[in-house]
Design a protein around this motif. Structure first.
Motif, PDB file in Angstrom:
ATOM      1  N   SER A   1       0.810  -1.217   0.000  1.00 36.36           N
ATOM      2  CA  SER A   1       0.000   0.000   0.000  1.00 36.36           C
ATOM      3  C   SER A   1       0.842   1.264   0.000  1.00 36.36           C
ATOM      4  O   SER A   1       2.000   1.271   0.439  1.00 36.36           O
ATOM      5  CB  SER A   1      -0.928   0.019   1.219  1.00 36.36           C
ATOM      6  N   ASN A   2       0.226   2.326  -0.481  1.00 34.29           N
ATOM      7  CA  ASN A   2       0.834   3.647  -0.442  1.00 34.29           C
ATOM      8  C   ASN A   2       1.210   3.997   0.990  1.00 34.29           C
ATOM      9  O   ASN A   2       0.509   3.646   1.935  1.00 34.29           O
ATOM     10  CB  ASN A   2      -0.189   4.666  -0.982  1.00 34.29           C
ATOM     11  N   ILE A   3       2.317   4.713   1.153  1.00 31.12           N
ATOM     12  CA  ILE A   3       2.846   4.973   2.491  1.00 31.12           C
ATOM     13  C   ILE A   3       1.907   5.842   3.333  1.00 31.12           C
ATOM     14  O   ILE A   3       1.969   5.820   4.565  1.00 31.12           O
ATOM     15  CB  ILE A   3       4.250   5.619   2.406  1.00 31.12           C
ATOM     16  N   ASP A   4       1.006   6.587   2.694  1.00 30.42           N
ATOM     17  CA  ASP A   4       0.109   7.435   3.494  1.00 30.42           C
ATOM     18  C   ASP A   4      -1.228   6.762   3.791  1.00 30.42           C
ATOM     19  O   ASP A   4      -2.135   7.375   4.347  1.00 30.42           O
ATOM     20  CB  ASP A   4      -0.114   8.796   2.820  1.00 30.42           C
ATOM     21  N   GLU A   5      -1.351   5.466   3.441  1.00 29.94           N
ATOM     22  CA  GLU A   5      -2.572   4.737   3.765  1.00 29.94           C
ATOM     23  C   GLU A   5      -2.599   4.419   5.257  1.00 29.94           C
ATOM     24  O   GLU A   5      -1.554   4.190   5.871  1.00 29.94           O
ATOM     25  CB  GLU A   5      -2.641   3.437   2.965  1.00 29.94           C
ATOM     26  N   ILE A   6      -3.783   4.434   5.842  1.00 29.79           N
ATOM     27  CA  ILE A   6      -3.905   4.160   7.265  1.00 29.79           C
ATOM     28  C   ILE A   6      -4.448   2.750   7.489  1.00 29.79           C
ATOM     29  O   ILE A   6      -5.136   2.186   6.626  1.00 29.79           O
ATOM     30  CB  ILE A   6      -4.788   5.207   7.971  1.00 29.79           C
ATOM     31  N   TYR A   7      -4.160   2.200   8.656  1.00 28.78           N
ATOM     32  CA  TYR A   7      -4.486   0.805   8.948  1.00 28.78           C
ATOM     33  C   TYR A   7      -5.987   0.535   8.825  1.00 28.78           C
ATOM     34  O   TYR A   7      -6.393  -0.497   8.273  1.00 28.78           O
ATOM     35  CB  TYR A   7      -3.996   0.432  10.351  1.00 28.78           C
ATOM     36  N   SER A   8      -6.811   1.445   9.338  1.00 28.94           N
ATOM     37  CA  SER A   8      -8.257   1.188   9.350  1.00 28.94           C
ATOM     38  C   SER A   8      -8.816   1.031   7.944  1.00 28.94           C
ATOM     39  O   SER A   8      -9.781   0.271   7.734  1.00 28.94           O
ATOM     40  CB  SER A   8      -8.994   2.309  10.091  1.00 28.94           C
ATOM     41  N   VAL A   9      -8.236   1.723   6.965  1.00 32.32           N
ATOM     42  CA  VAL A   9      -8.708   1.621   5.584  1.00 32.32           C
ATOM     43  C   VAL A   9      -8.344   0.259   4.997  1.00 32.32           C
ATOM     44  O   VAL A   9      -9.158  -0.379   4.321  1.00 32.32           O
ATOM     45  CB  VAL A   9      -8.130   2.768   4.729  1.00 32.32           C
ATOM     46  N   ILE A  10      -7.113  -0.192   5.267  1.00 33.80           N
ATOM     47  CA  ILE A  10      -6.700  -1.510   4.776  1.00 33.80           C
ATOM     48  C   ILE A  10      -7.535  -2.604   5.438  1.00 33.80           C
ATOM     49  O   ILE A  10      -8.006  -3.539   4.783  1.00 33.80           O
ATOM     50  CB  ILE A  10      -5.201  -1.749   5.067  1.00 33.80           C
TER      51      ILE A  10
ATOM     52  N   HIS B   1       5.070   0.520   5.153  1.00 37.05           N
ATOM     53  CA  HIS B   1       4.004   0.228   4.192  1.00 37.05           C
ATOM     54  C   HIS B   1       3.205  -0.975   4.687  1.00 37.05           C
ATOM     55  O   HIS B   1       3.779  -1.965   5.134  1.00 37.05           O
ATOM     56  CB  HIS B   1       4.579  -0.096   2.804  1.00 37.05           C
ATOM     57  N   PHE B   2       1.877  -0.905   4.577  1.00 35.35           N
ATOM     58  CA  PHE B   2       1.043  -2.060   4.891  1.00 35.35           C
ATOM     59  C   PHE B   2       1.030  -3.005   3.697  1.00 35.35           C
ATOM     60  O   PHE B   2       0.918  -2.575   2.541  1.00 35.35           O
ATOM     61  CB  PHE B   2      -0.373  -1.624   5.241  1.00 35.35           C
ATOM     62  N   VAL B   3       1.147  -4.297   3.994  1.00 32.35           N
ATOM     63  CA  VAL B   3       1.253  -5.322   2.952  1.00 32.35           C
ATOM     64  C   VAL B   3       0.226  -6.409   3.208  1.00 32.35           C
ATOM     65  O   VAL B   3      -0.013  -6.801   4.354  1.00 32.35           O
ATOM     66  CB  VAL B   3       2.671  -5.934   2.933  1.00 32.35           C
ATOM     67  N   ARG B   4      -0.397  -6.903   2.128  1.00 33.94           N
ATOM     68  CA  ARG B   4      -1.354  -8.006   2.225  1.00 33.94           C
ATOM     69  C   ARG B   4      -1.201  -8.915   1.020  1.00 33.94           C
ATOM     70  O   ARG B   4      -0.595  -8.541   0.014  1.00 33.94           O
ATOM     71  CB  ARG B   4      -2.798  -7.534   2.220  1.00 33.94           C
ATOM     72  N   LEU B   5      -1.812 -10.069   1.138  1.00 36.54           N
ATOM     73  CA  LEU B   5      -1.861 -11.005   0.023  1.00 36.54           C
ATOM     74  C   LEU B   5      -3.314 -11.354  -0.247  1.00 36.54           C
ATOM     75  O   LEU B   5      -4.069 -11.668   0.680  1.00 36.54           O
ATOM     76  CB  LEU B   5      -1.071 -12.274   0.349  1.00 36.54           C
TER      77      LEU B   5
ATOM     78  N   ASN C   1      -1.201 -13.460  10.175  1.00 35.48           N
ATOM     79  CA  ASN C   1      -1.546 -12.034  10.105  1.00 35.48           C
ATOM     80  C   ASN C   1      -2.168 -11.682   8.758  1.00 35.48           C
ATOM     81  O   ASN C   1      -1.641 -12.062   7.710  1.00 35.48           O
ATOM     82  CB  ASN C   1      -0.305 -11.174  10.321  1.00 35.48           C
ATOM     83  N   MET C   2      -3.259 -10.933   8.783  1.00 38.03           N
ATOM     84  CA  MET C   2      -3.908 -10.508   7.549  1.00 38.03           C
ATOM     85  C   MET C   2      -3.251  -9.254   6.957  1.00 38.03           C
ATOM     86  O   MET C   2      -3.361  -9.000   5.761  1.00 38.03           O
ATOM     87  CB  MET C   2      -5.395 -10.229   7.799  1.00 38.03           C
ATOM     88  N   ILE C   3      -2.608  -8.483   7.806  1.00 39.25           N
ATOM     89  CA  ILE C   3      -1.903  -7.275   7.362  1.00 39.25           C
ATOM     90  C   ILE C   3      -0.554  -7.250   8.053  1.00 39.25           C
ATOM     91  O   ILE C   3      -0.467  -7.470   9.267  1.00 39.25           O
ATOM     92  CB  ILE C   3      -2.681  -5.990   7.733  1.00 39.25           C
ATOM     93  N   ILE C   4       0.510  -7.002   7.308  1.00 38.45           N
ATOM     94  CA  ILE C   4       1.826  -6.834   7.908  1.00 38.45           C
ATOM     95  C   ILE C   4       2.348  -5.443   7.564  1.00 38.45           C
ATOM     96  O   ILE C   4       1.857  -4.801   6.630  1.00 38.45           O
ATOM     97  CB  ILE C   4       2.827  -7.907   7.430  1.00 38.45           C
ATOM     98  N   LYS C   5       3.310  -4.985   8.318  1.00 36.32           N
ATOM     99  CA  LYS C   5       3.920  -3.681   8.052  1.00 36.32           C
ATOM    100  C   LYS C   5       5.377  -3.890   7.679  1.00 36.32           C
ATOM    101  O   LYS C   5       6.130  -4.548   8.404  1.00 36.32           O
ATOM    102  CB  LYS C   5       3.801  -2.764   9.264  1.00 36.32           C
ATOM    103  N   TYR C   6       5.761  -3.322   6.544  1.00 30.75           N
ATOM    104  CA  TYR C   6       7.114  -3.488   6.031  1.00 30.75           C
ATOM    105  C   TYR C   6       7.616  -2.131   5.566  1.00 30.75           C
ATOM    106  O   TYR C   6       7.052  -1.529   4.645  1.00 30.75           O
ATOM    107  CB  TYR C   6       7.106  -4.497   4.876  1.00 30.75           C
ATOM    108  N   LYS C   7       8.645  -1.623   6.250  1.00 33.98           N
ATOM    109  CA  LYS C   7       9.216  -0.309   5.920  1.00 33.98           C
ATOM    110  C   LYS C   7       8.125   0.768   5.831  1.00 33.98           C
ATOM    111  O   LYS C   7       8.057   1.538   4.873  1.00 33.98           O
ATOM    112  CB  LYS C   7      10.014  -0.376   4.622  1.00 33.98           C
TER     113      LYS C   7
ATOM    114  N   GLU D   1     -20.472  -2.642   8.067  1.00 28.97           N
ATOM    115  CA  GLU D   1     -20.100  -1.485   8.878  1.00 28.97           C
ATOM    116  C   GLU D   1     -18.626  -1.572   9.276  1.00 28.97           C
ATOM    117  O   GLU D   1     -18.147  -2.639   9.670  1.00 28.97           O
ATOM    118  CB  GLU D   1     -20.968  -1.394  10.137  1.00 28.97           C
ATOM    119  N   HIS D   2     -17.933  -0.445   9.156  1.00 31.12           N
ATOM    120  CA  HIS D   2     -16.522  -0.379   9.558  1.00 31.12           C
ATOM    121  C   HIS D   2     -16.134   1.086   9.620  1.00 31.12           C
ATOM    122  O   HIS D   2     -16.543   1.886   8.775  1.00 31.12           O
ATOM    123  CB  HIS D   2     -15.644  -1.121   8.543  1.00 31.12           C
ATOM    124  N   GLU D   3     -15.319   1.441  10.591  1.00 32.30           N
ATOM    125  CA  GLU D   3     -14.931   2.837  10.755  1.00 32.30           C
ATOM    126  C   GLU D   3     -14.192   3.380   9.526  1.00 32.30           C
ATOM    127  O   GLU D   3     -14.251   4.574   9.221  1.00 32.30           O
ATOM    128  CB  GLU D   3     -14.033   2.997  11.988  1.00 32.30           C
ATOM    129  N   GLY D   4     -13.503   2.504   8.802  1.00 31.16           N
ATOM    130  CA  GLY D   4     -12.715   2.944   7.657  1.00 31.16           C
ATOM    131  C   GLY D   4     -13.536   3.402   6.469  1.00 31.16           C
ATOM    132  O   GLY D   4     -13.007   4.035   5.548  1.00 31.16           O
TER     133      GLY D   4
END
Length: 331
Positions: free
Chosen positions: A56-65, A96-100, A88-94, A138-141
Motif C-alpha cells: 500500500s501507499n505509504i500514506d494509507e492508514i491501517y483502518s482503511v486496509i 508500508h502495509f502489505v497483504r496477500l 496475520n492478515m496485514i503486515i507492516k514493512y518499511k 459497517e466499519h470505521e474505515g
C-alpha cells in the motif's frame, strides 16, 4: 477537503518484492508486476495457484486496509485475503502495509470481447449483489475522505480544471460542473447512501465468460451515494462505444432487477456518469504532471474525452427517460 491526491506509489524493486513474499508468505515464483494508481501489486504463483502481493501507499492508514479486508471477507464475492505464515492478515514493512489476496482468473473488461448486452446485464446484477451485501457492512474505515468519492466532485474539478488546455474540452467540463451544482447538489439529502466498491472501472471488472464476472480491487471503497456504483460502471462500459447510452441501459436494467433504484436516483444517473468522467480527466491531467511516465494513470483519458464529446450532444431529459424505461422493463 483534507485528503488531497495521494503521494507517489511505493517503489520497491522486483527483488525486494520477491524477498518480502518469500519471507512472509512462502512465495517464490514471481510472474509480473501489475499496474496500480497509488500502490504496488505483484503477481505470484505457487502450486498452480496465483496470488497478488499488495504493497500500500505509504500514506494509507491501517483502518482503511482493514476495512477493505473485512469487506472482501464479508461479501465473499470472488477474491479472499490470505494470511501470512504467522496468521496475520496485514503486515507492516518499511512503513508500508502489505497483504496477500487470491487471484481471480480472467480478462479485464477493457481487453475482453465481445461487449454484449448479456455481459453488461450480468455485470449490473453482479454490482447490485455486491451493493446489497455492502449495505449491511459497517466499519470505521468506510467514512474515509477519499478524493475519488464523488461528494468531492466540485472541489476536485475546480482545483484541476485549469489543467485542461483545449477550450472546447474546458467548456465541456464547465457545463458538467454547472449541471452538477444546479441539478444534483440540491438533491443530495434525498439520495440513499451506502458503502460501495466505488471503482468498477474496465480494469477492475474481470471476465471469465459472460456468466462469470469478478469485481476486484477494493481500494476506493467508501461510504457515498449508492447510485455512484452503477454510474461509475456505466461511465467505463460506455467508453469506445458507438451507442454508449445503449450500453449503460443494459447495465442499469440488470442492476435494477436485483437492487431496485429509486426514481430520483434513475433521474440523476446521467449527471453522475458525466461528473465521474469529468473527475477522471481532470485527475488524469494532474497525474500526468507528477508522474508523466506512468501510462496506467492516463489509460482511460483519451476514450473518456471522446465519450464526453459524444455525451455533450445528448439531451439529458431524453437520456433520463431511456434509463427510466430500462428500469420499468427490468421489474
Amino acid at each position: 477537503m483534507s485528503n488531497d491526491l495521494r503521494k507517489l506509489s511505493p517503489e520497491f524493486s522486483i527483488d525486494e518484492a520477491k524477498s518480502l513474499a518469500n519471507q512472509y508468505y512462502g512465495l517464490k515464483e514471481l510472474i509480473c508486476q501489475l499496474p496500480s494508481e497509488r500502490d504496488q501489486n505483484f503477481l505470484f504463483e505457487k502450486e498452480k495457484l496465483k496470488f497478488i502481493l499488495k504493497i500500500s501507499n505509504i500514506d494509507e492508514i491501517y483502518s482503511v486496509i482493514d476495512m477493505q479486508n473485512c469487506a472482501i471477507e464479508f461479501i465473499k464475492h470472488c477474491i479472499r485475503v490470505i494470511p501470512d505464515l504467522n496468521g496475520n492478515m496485514i503486515i507492516k514493512y518499511k512503513n508500508h502495509f502489505v497483504r496477500l489476496v487470491s487471484y481471480f482468473p480472467g480478462i479485464p473488461l477493457a481487453d475482453y470481447q465481445p461487449h454484449s448486452e448479456k455481459l453488461f446485464f450480468n455485470l449490473g446484477k453482479i454490482l447490485a449483489n455486491v451493493d446489497k451485501s455492502l449495505s449491511q457492512f459497517e466499519h470505521e474505515g468506510t467514512k474515509r475522505n477519499l478524493y475519488w468519492n464523488i461528494t468531492n466532485a466540485e472541489y476536485i474539478i475546480n482545483k484541476y480544471k485549469h489543467l485542461i488546455i483545449e477550450n472546447n474540452h474546458r467548456q465541456i467540463i464547465e457545463n458538467i460542473l454547472n449541471d452538477w451544482i444546479k441539478y444534483v447538489v440540491p438533491q443530495f439529502s434525498l439520495l440513499r447512501k451506502s458503502v460501495i466498491h466505488n471503482d468498477a472501472n474496465d480494469y477492475n471488472i474481470i471476465i471469465t465468460d459472460q456468466d462469470n464476472i469478478g469485481l476486484i480491487d477494493f481500494g476506493d471503497m467508501c461510504y457515498t451515494y449508492l447510485i455512484c456504483e452503477v454510474s461509475i460502471a456505466c461511465a467505463y462500459i460506455m467508453l469506445n462505444k458507438q451507442n454508449p447510452i445503449d450500453s449503460a441501459t443494459y447495465l442499469i436494467r440488470g442492476y435494477n432487477q436485483i437492487y431496485s433504484l429509486e426514481n430520483i436516483e434513475i433521474d440523476l444517473i446521467y449527471y453522475f456518469i458525466r461528473t465521474r468522467l469529468a473527475m477522471s480527466v481532470v485527475i488524469s491531467a494532474h497525474q500526468k504532471q507528477i508522474q508523466p511516465d506512468c501510462p496506467y494513470l492516463v489509460v482511460s483519458e483519451k476514450p473518456a474525452w471522446t465519450l464526453l464529446e459524444q455525451l455533450n450532444h445528448f439531451d439529458s431529459k431524453i437520456v433520463c427517460h431511456i434509463f427510466r424505461s430500462a428500469c420499468i422493463l427490468s421489474t
